[in-house]
Design a protein around this motif. Sequence first.
Motif, PDB file in Angstrom:
ATOM      1  N   ALA A 249      64.038 -33.331  47.899  1.00  0.00           N
ATOM      2  CA  ALA A 249      62.643 -33.643  47.909  1.00  0.00           C
ATOM      3  C   ALA A 249      62.309 -31.859  47.401  1.00  0.00           C
ATOM      4  CB  ALA A 249      61.857 -34.106  49.274  1.00  0.00           C
ATOM      5  N   TYR A 250      61.425 -32.569  46.872  1.00  0.00           N
ATOM      6  CA  TYR A 250      60.557 -30.589  46.634  1.00  0.00           C
ATOM      7  C   TYR A 250      59.453 -31.201  46.633  1.00  0.00           C
ATOM      8  CZ  TYR A 250      65.132 -31.108  44.076  1.00  0.00           C
ATOM      9  OH  TYR A 250      66.818 -30.668  43.334  1.00  0.00           O
ATOM     10  N   ALA A 251      58.698 -29.100  46.518  1.00  0.00           N
ATOM     11  CA  ALA A 251      57.080 -29.008  45.971  1.00  0.00           C
ATOM     12  C   ALA A 251      57.397 -28.288  45.082  1.00  0.00           C
ATOM     13  CB  ALA A 251      57.049 -28.445  46.800  1.00  0.00           C
ATOM     14  N   VAL A 252      55.940 -29.034  44.276  1.00  0.00           N
ATOM     15  CA  VAL A 252      55.550 -28.502  42.863  1.00  0.00           C
ATOM     16  C   VAL A 252      54.876 -27.708  43.229  1.00  0.00           C
ATOM     17  CG1 VAL A 252      54.512 -29.270  40.979  1.00  0.00           C
ATOM     18  CG2 VAL A 252      56.472 -30.154  41.661  1.00  0.00           C
ATOM     19  N   TYR A 253      53.896 -26.870  43.089  1.00  0.00           N
ATOM     20  CA  TYR A 253      53.135 -25.754  43.075  1.00  0.00           C
ATOM     21  C   TYR A 253      52.853 -24.927  41.991  1.00  0.00           C
ATOM     22  CZ  TYR A 253      55.264 -24.308  47.426  1.00  0.00           C
ATOM     23  OH  TYR A 253      55.857 -24.989  48.934  1.00  0.00           O
ATOM     24  N   TYR A 254      51.465 -25.203  41.521  1.00  0.00           N
ATOM     25  CA  TYR A 254      50.767 -25.243  40.634  1.00  0.00           C
ATOM     26  C   TYR A 254      49.980 -24.007  40.420  1.00  0.00           C
ATOM     27  CZ  TYR A 254      49.181 -26.923  35.600  1.00  0.00           C
ATOM     28  OH  TYR A 254      48.539 -26.892  34.297  1.00  0.00           O
ATOM     29  N   LEU A 255      50.068 -22.949  39.732  1.00  0.00           N
ATOM     30  CA  LEU A 255      49.462 -21.460  40.133  1.00  0.00           C
ATOM     31  C   LEU A 255      48.377 -21.694  38.751  1.00  0.00           C
ATOM     32  CD1 LEU A 255      51.762 -20.638  41.409  1.00  0.00           C
ATOM     33  CD2 LEU A 255      50.937 -18.182  41.962  1.00  0.00           C
ATOM     34  N   ASP A 256      47.093 -20.837  39.238  1.00  0.00           N
ATOM     35  CA  ASP A 256      46.181 -20.593  37.637  1.00  0.00           C
ATOM     36  C   ASP A 256      45.986 -19.050  38.500  1.00  0.00           C
ATOM     37  OD1 ASP A 256      45.094 -21.569  35.715  1.00  0.00           O
ATOM     38  OD2 ASP A 256      43.168 -20.643  36.891  1.00  0.00           O
ATOM     39  N   LEU A 257      45.655 -18.321  37.928  1.00  0.00           N
ATOM     40  CA  LEU A 257      45.712 -16.960  38.310  1.00  0.00           C
ATOM     41  C   LEU A 257      43.488 -16.468  37.635  1.00  0.00           C
ATOM     42  CD1 LEU A 257      47.851 -14.539  35.959  1.00  0.00           C
ATOM     43  CD2 LEU A 257      48.066 -15.799  38.376  1.00  0.00           C
ATOM     44  N   ASP A 258      43.308 -16.045  39.128  1.00  0.00           N
ATOM     45  CA  ASP A 258      41.288 -15.918  38.800  1.00  0.00           C
ATOM     46  C   ASP A 258      41.295 -14.559  38.500  1.00  0.00           C
ATOM     47  OD1 ASP A 258      41.105 -18.898  40.047  1.00  0.00           O
ATOM     48  OD2 ASP A 258      41.485 -18.027  42.473  1.00  0.00           O
ATOM     49  N   GLY A 259      40.316 -14.626  37.858  1.00  0.00           N
ATOM     50  CA  GLY A 259      40.375 -12.945  37.046  1.00  0.00           C
ATOM     51  C   GLY A 259      40.969 -12.908  35.861  1.00  0.00           C
ATOM     52  N   PHE A 260      41.822 -13.156  35.575  1.00  0.00           N
ATOM     53  CA  PHE A 260      42.891 -12.930  34.655  1.00  0.00           C
ATOM     54  C   PHE A 260      42.078 -12.334  33.440  1.00  0.00           C
ATOM     55  CE2 PHE A 260      45.596 -13.504  31.180  1.00  0.00           C
ATOM     56  CZ  PHE A 260      46.105 -12.335  31.237  1.00  0.00           C
ATOM     57  N   LYS A 261      41.178 -13.065  32.968  1.00  0.00           N
ATOM     58  CA  LYS A 261      40.313 -13.014  31.928  1.00  0.00           C
ATOM     59  C   LYS A 261      39.432 -11.415  31.912  1.00  0.00           C
ATOM     60  CE  LYS A 261      36.715 -14.882  28.401  1.00  0.00           C
ATOM     61  NZ  LYS A 261      36.332 -14.357  27.829  1.00  0.00           N
ATOM     62  N   ALA A 262      38.947 -11.373  33.181  1.00  0.00           N
ATOM     63  CA  ALA A 262      38.428  -9.903  33.284  1.00  0.00           C
ATOM     64  C   ALA A 262      39.015  -8.872  33.017  1.00  0.00           C
ATOM     65  CB  ALA A 262      38.191 -10.013  34.275  1.00  0.00           C
ATOM     66  N   VAL A 263      40.301  -9.063  32.974  1.00  0.00           N
ATOM     67  CA  VAL A 263      41.377  -8.356  33.213  1.00  0.00           C
ATOM     68  C   VAL A 263      41.840  -7.904  31.707  1.00  0.00           C
ATOM     69  CG1 VAL A 263      43.878  -6.960  33.915  1.00  0.00           C
ATOM     70  CG2 VAL A 263      42.030  -8.339  35.653  1.00  0.00           C
ATOM     71  N   ASN A 264      42.077  -8.847  31.158  1.00  0.00           N
ATOM     72  CA  ASN A 264      42.223  -9.141  29.597  1.00  0.00           C
ATOM     73  C   ASN A 264      40.941  -8.615  28.695  1.00  0.00           C
ATOM     74  OD1 ASN A 264      44.194  -9.634  28.364  1.00  0.00           O
ATOM     75  ND2 ASN A 264      43.641 -11.573  27.080  1.00  0.00           N
ATOM     76  N   ASP A 265      39.797  -8.874  29.004  1.00  0.00           N
ATOM     77  CA  ASP A 265      38.620  -8.611  27.813  1.00  0.00           C
ATOM     78  C   ASP A 265      38.631  -6.902  28.739  1.00  0.00           C
ATOM     79  OD1 ASP A 265      38.405 -11.161  27.512  1.00  0.00           O
ATOM     80  OD2 ASP A 265      37.266 -11.805  28.635  1.00  0.00           O
ATOM     81  N   THR A 266      39.125  -6.572  29.815  1.00  0.00           N
ATOM     82  CA  THR A 266      38.198  -5.151  29.883  1.00  0.00           C
ATOM     83  C   THR A 266      39.189  -4.559  29.155  1.00  0.00           C
ATOM     84  OG1 THR A 266      36.888  -6.196  32.208  1.00  0.00           O
ATOM     85  CG2 THR A 266      37.727  -3.699  32.189  1.00  0.00           C
ATOM     86  N   HIS A 267      40.506  -4.181  29.595  1.00  0.00           N
ATOM     87  CA  HIS A 267      42.079  -3.384  29.881  1.00  0.00           C
ATOM     88  C   HIS A 267      42.615  -3.635  28.368  1.00  0.00           C
ATOM     89  CE1 HIS A 267      40.571  -1.359  33.164  1.00  0.00           C
ATOM     90  NE2 HIS A 267      40.862  -2.829  33.645  1.00  0.00           N
ATOM     91  N   GLY A 268      42.524  -5.054  27.553  1.00  0.00           N
ATOM     92  CA  GLY A 268      42.783  -5.606  26.679  1.00  0.00           C
ATOM     93  C   GLY A 268      44.359  -6.061  27.069  1.00  0.00           C
ATOM     94  N   HIS A 269      44.983  -6.328  25.980  1.00  0.00           N
ATOM     95  CA  HIS A 269      46.015  -7.609  25.572  1.00  0.00           C
ATOM     96  C   HIS A 269      47.477  -7.005  26.402  1.00  0.00           C
ATOM     97  CE1 HIS A 269      43.656 -10.659  23.631  1.00  0.00           C
ATOM     98  NE2 HIS A 269      42.844 -10.240  23.153  1.00  0.00           N
ATOM     99  N   ALA A 270      48.026  -6.172  25.615  1.00  0.00           N
ATOM    100  CA  ALA A 270      48.406  -5.091  26.234  1.00  0.00           C
ATOM    101  C   ALA A 270      48.816  -4.858  28.121  1.00  0.00           C
ATOM    102  CB  ALA A 270      48.043  -4.087  25.883  1.00  0.00           C
ATOM    103  N   ALA A 271      47.140  -4.649  28.871  1.00  0.00           N
ATOM    104  CA  ALA A 271      47.570  -4.630  30.199  1.00  0.00           C
ATOM    105  C   ALA A 271      47.464  -5.935  30.360  1.00  0.00           C
ATOM    106  CB  ALA A 271      45.914  -4.209  30.575  1.00  0.00           C
ATOM    107  N   GLY A 272      46.975  -6.902  29.505  1.00  0.00           N
ATOM    108  CA  GLY A 272      46.658  -8.513  30.457  1.00  0.00           C
ATOM    109  C   GLY A 272      48.502  -9.234  29.701  1.00  0.00           C
ATOM    110  N   ASP A 273      49.621  -8.876  29.521  1.00  0.00           N
ATOM    111  CA  ASP A 273      50.548  -9.109  29.054  1.00  0.00           C
ATOM    112  C   ASP A 273      50.553  -8.023  30.296  1.00  0.00           C
ATOM    113  OD1 ASP A 273      49.848 -11.059  26.675  1.00  0.00           O
ATOM    114  OD2 ASP A 273      51.009  -9.117  25.631  1.00  0.00           O
ATOM    115  N   ALA A 274      51.321  -7.001  30.407  1.00  0.00           N
ATOM    116  CA  ALA A 274      52.037  -6.729  31.375  1.00  0.00           C
ATOM    117  C   ALA A 274      51.506  -7.588  32.932  1.00  0.00           C
ATOM    118  CB  ALA A 274      51.115  -4.619  31.949  1.00  0.00           C
ATOM    119  N   LEU A 275      50.266  -7.744  33.128  1.00  0.00           N
ATOM    120  CA  LEU A 275      49.684  -7.786  34.639  1.00  0.00           C
ATOM    121  C   LEU A 275      50.938  -9.846  34.308  1.00  0.00           C
ATOM    122  CD1 LEU A 275      47.711  -9.111  37.017  1.00  0.00           C
ATOM    123  CD2 LEU A 275      46.651  -9.290  35.474  1.00  0.00           C
TER     124      LEU A 275
END
Length: 380
Positions: A249-275
């Motif tokens: 038997a297995y469990a599937v955990y589906y995650l979505d990051l809350d607030g990622f877009k704000a980090v990406n928009d504020t600090h740039g795509h490089a920071a978003g990729d690092a995150l």
Amino acid sequence: MITEGRVFSMPQWPATRWLADAGKDVPHEIRVALIAGLFGTLPIFFGGVVNSIMVALVIALRRPEPLFQLWLGLEIAICLGRLLVLAAARRNARHGGRTHTDLYLLLAVMWAASVGYGGFISIISGDWVIATLSCLSAAAMVGGICFRNFGAPRMTAVMITLTLGPCCLAALIADEPVLWLIFIQAPFYLFSMTMASYRLNRMLVTTMRAERENERRALQDSLTGLANRSALLAAIDAAIGEGRAGRAAYAVYYLDLDGFKAVNDTHGHAAGDALLRAVGERLEGLKPHGAMAARIGGDEFVLLVPLAPGFDVTAFGHQVIATVCSPYVLPSAVQARIGTSLGIARIPGHGNDTAAVLHAADRALYAAKTAGGSRCAQAA
């Protein structure tokens, strides 16, 4: 090596390990595959066995003397032993058992020595009919040895030497100076075929490295190094099959990051990729044994976790959220804090196919987000 669904064990004796060595810096999985290749190419194997026994039989009938009868006996005993070990090895390999690789390699070397012995006694006999027959047979065997065993070039070199070396020695001591030409030419043939074996080995290893790298890239997310969508879908397919059969038997955990877009928009795509890379590292370090962590696109991640006895699905979900939500320090001293919502589906229980299971987990994820985010919800 793995071949046709079989896994053959690696040699354990010091001598056979040396013989089967594929060279420096060859990954273990490629070494295993090369060992499997030594058990393959059955037409060449059976052709060599039949030919060497027939040649020894014909010569023993022509010269019914102890030396030739001994050769025939050796050929029959060694070839029969090789066939029995090969059959047992291929059978055991299907079930993860021992494949007697050390004995198999030893018998191959003994067979080459037997062929060389036959050539030696045929040449020194002074009977040029059997000398011609045995030498032609030995030379023919070299081609098969090279193309059957180049996955282990050292063993190939040893087998070729044992096959042709005695013929060279016999030509030198025979009472016929014209045969000295064999003593001169055979070493060049031996050297060229050995070098061909090493070159074929390098080409094969290079090709196998490239194939495995392509497979890895095809199943790995290029940014985070986690499994990608293709690898995840294949793993969920397999998990559903196990669940349907009642094996796991297995469990599937589906995650979505809350607030990622704000980090990406504020600090740039490089920071978003690092995150995203940092999130991937945390999930990789958090996953239980046998689990898979995958990034399936954007800021969406999935964990496929086998359910061991006593495993608390909800508690692990809260642990994932706490781990992902801890503060991050990104390059250039950028500090970031995000949340994550998480939906949980079970295998079996939430669908009979991969699409249905992921849809159930996605619905649970949406419920978690609707409830305020940074929490987990299980599919109904």
